[in-house]
Design an enzyme around this catalytic site. Structure first.
Site, PDB file in Angstrom:
ATOM      1  N   GLU A   1      -2.439   5.257  -6.814  1.00 54.24           N
ATOM      2  CA  GLU A   1      -3.635   5.058  -5.997  1.00 54.24           C
ATOM      3  C   GLU A   1      -3.559   3.697  -5.322  1.00 54.24           C
ATOM      4  O   GLU A   1      -3.346   2.673  -5.983  1.00 54.24           O
ATOM      5  CB  GLU A   1      -4.903   5.100  -6.859  1.00 54.24           C
ATOM      6  CG  GLU A   1      -5.279   6.463  -7.367  1.00 54.24           C
ATOM      7  CD  GLU A   1      -6.648   6.453  -8.047  1.00 54.24           C
ATOM      8  OE1 GLU A   1      -7.300   7.500  -8.029  1.00 54.24           O
ATOM      9  OE2 GLU A   1      -7.058   5.403  -8.590  1.00 54.24           O
ATOM     10  N   CYS A   2      -3.738   3.664  -4.006  1.00 51.44           N
ATOM     11  CA  CYS A   2      -3.814   2.431  -3.231  1.00 51.44           C
ATOM     12  C   CYS A   2      -2.621   1.527  -3.531  1.00 51.44           C
ATOM     13  O   CYS A   2      -1.498   1.817  -3.125  1.00 51.44           O
ATOM     14  CB  CYS A   2      -5.146   1.733  -3.472  1.00 51.44           C
ATOM     15  SG  CYS A   2      -5.556   0.516  -2.206  1.00 51.44           S
TER      16      CYS A   2
END
Length: 436
Positions: free
Chosen positions: A327-328
Site C-alpha cells: 500500500e502506498c
C-alpha cells in the site's frame, strides 16, 4: 456509563491533537480510564492517543464505514470513564459527495454519537471575530451541539479578555485559554506529525502538555460538558477479510502506516500476524501465507532499503509462490525504482514495474473507491474497496496491468489504479473497508 466528547476546530493546525493528548493524560493521571478515537483517515494520531492513554485507539470514518462498523469500533469505550473523539481538519470539512453514511466530516461522528463538540480556537490575529467563527460553527448544522471553547495561542491577558468577553456575550462557554508554549509543539513532516514511535521523549512531552493544559483549562467543567454515553450493541463489525491465515507484515520506521482497526479485524477473523523489519534487513516469515507492506516513509529511507540485500532477495523468493501486496509506500518499494527528493534513484525490489519520484513533489490526497479488476489478497475481482490516498510521489512509469478502476469521492476516475504482476499487487490507497 462514560462521558463522550468530540474535539474539533475551525481548521487544521489549530491544536486539536495536542489538546486531546493533554486532556487524555491529565484525566488518566487523575485515575480515570480514557479511550480515544480518531475521526477520519489518519494513521499517525491513534499511536499518540495510545501513548497518552495506555489504550489502543482506532479510526472511525463516515465516508468509508457504515454505522454498524462505527458503533462496533466505538463500543471499545464501554469500560472507560471518558471517551474522546479527535476530529480531522475543520468540524464540517468532508468531501462533496456522501459516502457510506456521511462525507467524512467530524460533524458526522458528533451527530451520530450525539456527543457535544469541544472547539479549539486559535484567535491569533483577531479578537471578537473568534466569537463570530465559534457562533457560526455552533449554528451551522442542527444536530451538532457545541459544548464550549478552549482558546489556543492567546497573545496576552488583554487579548484573552477581549476574546472571552465576545464568546460569553454570544452564549458560548470558555473552558480555558492557552498562551503560546513552544515546549508542547509536536514535530511535523510532510505527511503530518512525526510518528510517536520515532519520538523517544513523547511521554515527557505529553506529560508537559497535560500539566500546561491543567494549569489553564477547567478540566472539571470540560468533563461536565460531555455527554453521558453508553454504547449500543453493534449490528456488525469491520467488513475486512484477512489477506491470509498467516500474514507477514512489514513494520518499522519506513512501513508503519496501517490502520489499527485493520489489524484488529484480521486477528478477530483468526489470522496470525508476524512482523519483520526491512530496515533491519529482515525477510518475511517463510511460513506465512501472504506478505503485506504498508505505507510509511520509504522516500526518507530509500537508500537504506536499496542496500538491504537479504530483505530484497527474501521478498522476491517469497513472491515466487505466495501473494505480496503493498500500500502506498509499500507499493513503491515493490516497484523497480524510487527517486528521492534529491533526485537520486534507488533500486527497489522489482516485483512490479512501477517507478516513482519525489524529485518534483505533488500532493495526492483524498478518498478512493476502487473496483477490483483482479483479485488481491483478501478480496476477489469485482470487490468494491474504500480507502484513502495521501502521498507526494509522482508516477514515472506504471507499466503493469491495472489492479482496479479507481474513483475519487466525486466519482472521477484517477490514474493511480494500482497494478499487478504475478503474485505481486499494489495500490496507492490505504484500505479502510470493503463495501458490504
Amino acid at each position: 456509563m462514560a462521558a463522550g466528547l468530540v474535539i474539533s476546530a475551525p481548521a487544521s493546525g489549530v491544536g486539536k491533537t495536542t489538546l486531546t493528548l493533554a486532556l487524555a493524560r491529565a484525566w488518566r493521571n487523575s485515575g480515570l480510564r480514557v479511550q480515544c478515537f480518531k475521526s477520519g483517515p489518519d494513521y499517525i494520531d491513534p499511536a499518540f492517543h495510545a501513548a497518552a492513554t495506555g489504550r489502543a485507539s482506532v479510526n472511525v470514518d463516515s465516508w468509508a464505514m457504515d454505522r454498524g462498523t462505527i458503533s462496533h469500533l466505538v463500543s471499545r469505550g464501554i469500560d472507560a470513564d471518558v471517551v474522546l473523539a479527535e476530529g480531522s481538519m475543520g468540524l464540517f470539512d468532508g468531501v462533496a459527495a456522501r459516502g457510506v453514511c456521511g462525507t467524512g466530516a467530524t460533524a458526522d461522528i458528533a451527530e451520530m454519537l450525539d456527543w457535544p463538540v469541544l472547539l479549539v480556537i486559535d484567535p491569533s490575529g483577531q479578537a471578537q471575530t473568534a466569537a463570530a467563527i465559534a457562533g457560526g460553527l455552533r449554528d451551522y448544522r442542527p444536530g451538532v451541539r457545541l459544548a464550549g471553547v478552549v482558546l489556543n495561542r492567546v497573545a496576552s491577558p488583554r487579548h484573552e479578555a477581549l476574546v472571552r468577553r465576545a464568546l460569553l456575550d454570544a452564549g458560548i462557554a470558555v473552558f480555558g485559554a492557552l498562551p503560546r508554549h513552544a515546549e508542547i509543539s509536536l514535530p511535523k513532516r510532510h505527511l503530518g506529525l512525526v510518528q510517536a514511535e520515532e519520538q523517544a521523549e513523547i511521554g515527557k512531552l505529553i506529560d508537559e502538555a497535560a500539566r500546561f493544559v491543567a494549569e489553564h483549562v477547567d478540566l472539571d467543567a470540560v468533563l461536565r460538558s460531555a455527554a453521558t454515553w453508553s454504547p449500543q450493541p453493534a449490528a456488525s463489525g469491520v467488513n475486512v477479510t484477512p489477506p491470509g491465515q498467516r500474514i507477514a507484515l512489514a513494520r518499522d520506521a519506513a512501513f508503519s502506516f496501517v490502520y489499527p482497526h485493520m489489524l484488529e479485524a484480521w486477528r478477530a477473523a483468526g489470522a496470525e500476524i508476524s512482523t519483520f523489519s526491512p530496515l533491519a534487513d529482515e525477510a518475511p516469515d517463510p511460513v506465512a501465507d501472504v506478505c503485506w507492506l504498508p505505507g510509511g516513509y520509504p522516500e526518507l529511507q530509500a537508500g537504506r532499503i536499496a542496500a538491504k540485500a537479504r530483505f530484497r532477495s527474501g521478498l522476491r523468493a517469497f513472491a515466487e509462490t505466495r501473494p505480496v501486496h503493498g500500500e502506498c509506500g509499500g507499493y513503491m518499494v515493490l516497484g523497480t525504482a524510487l527517486t528521492d527528493a534529491d533526485g537520486i534513484s534507488h533500486e527497489m525490489t522489482g516485483l512490479l514495474g512501477l517507478e516513482t519520484s519525489f524529485a518534483k513533489r505533488r500532493m495526492h490526497l483524498g478518498y478512493r473507491l476502487a473496483e477490483l479488476a483482479a483479485p488481491m489478497p483478501g478480496h476477489q475481482a469485482g470487490a468494491r474497496l474504500r480507502g484513502h490516498e495521501f502521498h507526494y510521489s509522482t508516477i514515472v512509469a506504471q507499466p503493469d496491468t491495472a489492479l482496479a478502476v479507481v474513483h475519487d469521492a466525486t466519482g472521477a476516475v484517477i490514474a493511480e489504479t494500482g497494478s499487478r504482476r504475478g503474485q505481486a499487487t499494489g495500490t496507492f490507497f490505504h484500505l479502510i473497508a470493503e463495501d458490504r
